[in-house]
Design an enzyme around this catalytic site. Sequence first.
Site, mmCIF file in Angstrom:
data_model
loop_
_atom_site.group_PDB
_atom_site.id
_atom_site.type_symbol
_atom_site.label_atom_id
_atom_site.label_comp_id
_atom_site.label_asym_id
_atom_site.label_seq_id
_atom_site.Cartn_x
_atom_site.Cartn_y
_atom_site.Cartn_z
ATOM 1 N N ASP A 225 41.523 98.334 -144.887
ATOM 2 C CA ASP A 225 41.612 99.227 -143.723
ATOM 3 C C ASP A 225 40.365 99.089 -142.854
ATOM 4 O O ASP A 225 40.440 98.981 -141.620
ATOM 5 C CB ASP A 225 41.866 100.684 -144.147
ATOM 6 C CG ASP A 225 40.959 101.168 -145.270
ATOM 7 O OD1 ASP A 225 40.228 100.341 -145.876
ATOM 8 O OD2 ASP A 225 40.976 102.382 -145.562
ATOM 9 N N ASP A 249 48.571 88.265 -144.230
ATOM 10 C CA ASP A 249 49.657 88.233 -143.233
ATOM 11 C C ASP A 249 49.301 89.158 -142.069
ATOM 12 O O ASP A 249 49.394 88.784 -140.899
ATOM 13 C CB ASP A 249 50.966 88.675 -143.899
ATOM 14 C CG ASP A 249 52.125 88.706 -142.914
ATOM 15 O OD1 ASP A 249 52.258 87.751 -142.130
ATOM 16 O OD2 ASP A 249 52.882 89.697 -142.930
ATOM 17 N N ASP A 253 47.534 88.128 -138.023
ATOM 18 C CA ASP A 253 48.150 88.436 -136.725
ATOM 19 C C ASP A 253 47.156 89.169 -135.835
ATOM 20 O O ASP A 253 47.062 88.921 -134.630
ATOM 21 C CB ASP A 253 49.401 89.317 -136.897
ATOM 22 C CG ASP A 253 50.686 88.497 -136.896
ATOM 23 O OD1 ASP A 253 50.627 87.311 -137.292
ATOM 24 O OD2 ASP A 253 51.747 89.038 -136.524
HETATM 25 C C1 IPM Z 1 53.734 84.407 -141.545
HETATM 26 C C2 IPM Z 1 55.058 85.083 -141.365
HETATM 27 C C3 IPM Z 1 55.845 84.977 -142.660
HETATM 28 C C4 IPM Z 1 55.064 85.717 -143.731
HETATM 29 C C5 IPM Z 1 57.279 85.508 -142.590
HETATM 30 C C6 IPM Z 1 58.058 84.864 -141.461
HETATM 31 C C7 IPM Z 1 57.998 85.321 -143.903
HETATM 32 O O1 IPM Z 1 54.882 86.381 -140.933
HETATM 33 O O2 IPM Z 1 53.717 83.191 -141.899
HETATM 34 O O3 IPM Z 1 52.706 85.046 -141.335
HETATM 35 O O4 IPM Z 1 55.167 86.926 -143.862
HETATM 36 O O5 IPM Z 1 54.342 85.044 -144.463
HETATM 37 MG MG MG Z 2 52.866 86.858 -140.447
#
Ligand code: IPM
Ligand code: MG
Length: 373
Positions: A225, A249, A253
């Site tokens: 967090d 993940d 992002d």
């Molecule tokens: C990523 C994507 C994948 C994940 C999905 C599409 C399964 O979000 O490569 O980050 O969660 O790993």
């Molecule tokens: Mg992802």
Amino acid sequence: MTKNILVLAGDGIGPEVTNEAVRVLKWFNENKNTDFRFSEANLGGIAYDLEGDPFPQTTIDAARKADAILLGAVGGPKWESLDISVRPEKGLLGIRKELGLFANLRPAMVFEELAEASSLKKEIVSGLDIMIVRELTGGIYFGEPKGVDTLPDGSRKGYNTLVYHDWEVQRIARVAFDLASKRGKKLCSVDKANVLVSTEMWREEVAKIQAAEYPDIELSNMYVDNASMQLVRDPKQFDVIVTTNMFGDILSDCAAMLTGSLGMLPSASLGDANSDVCSALYEPVHGSAPDIAGQNKANPIATILSASMMLRYSFDLGKEADILEKAIANVLASGVRTGDIMQEGATLVGTKEMGDAIIAQLDKLVGGKSQAA
Ligand code: IPM
Ligand code: MG
């Protein structure tokens, strides 16, 4: 040296962006002493449509014997209502697991020309260059038991399990420490050790590896967090981050968006280099962007940078990777932009034209002779 590259174009914009990356790699065949051979197979929604399985046996066989894999993207609304066991994402998780690609390298770097495109203030992101190392074949993504049960009272219980073995933590830690030793010599391990015992163990194992093998790397630990907050507060405090599958993940992002566009970020998924099956897959961090698929609008740079990571990590062609990255920087400096990174006064181009511009810069940089068709 002949290298066999398997192209898994996948869904949505996947075919368009991989096509540009392949053209760039072919440029190296024509202008440098490489001998890349390309073959194709299906993965994701297209594989389900054509072969009834998002990760069919034909693709498994082709993937295992490739020297490296270039992946576009998988998924889209067309397949969203399918059962989870045959959804396109299953193909992606399947290939990671099948090839043992446990280390996911997701660099987030800001190209100076795009620093304005970040939603954060320019001074916060300018010069940013961090590497997120995400564990990719374990954790809550794959842990057992998992399922949805109907209880005797008729209510439903859904569960996944966050499992890590010490050896899984140790091997991903080594990848991260090795990267840190070639970069800024700082590693931050991200966990939720205050709540989740499996990640408390993660923290202990990372510390053991540091003490025994990497005493010269500065190791810090952070709860996830806090890490998410620090990433947007002061991202330049980080050099290399290592974390679990799901935290990676999410944080990757977030880190991607610091750079202004998901369309710019490459990734590598690597396994044991001594394995007798292919252990390297390269793909853009972005998804299949079905809303712009087939319109020559997608930004191919993330995929071309993924090809650059392939040159560097799979084929030991660091100089060639440097040239390619320089060509991309020059194109950006010249004001050529796809829609996702468009700025006032810049020239808007499509996917193919961005590929053309990068190839033209490559020609310029090395006095090349071709426009790879
Ligand atoms: C990523 C994507 C994948 C994940 C999905 C599409 C399964 O979000 O490569 O980050 O969660 O790993
Ligand atoms: Mg992802």
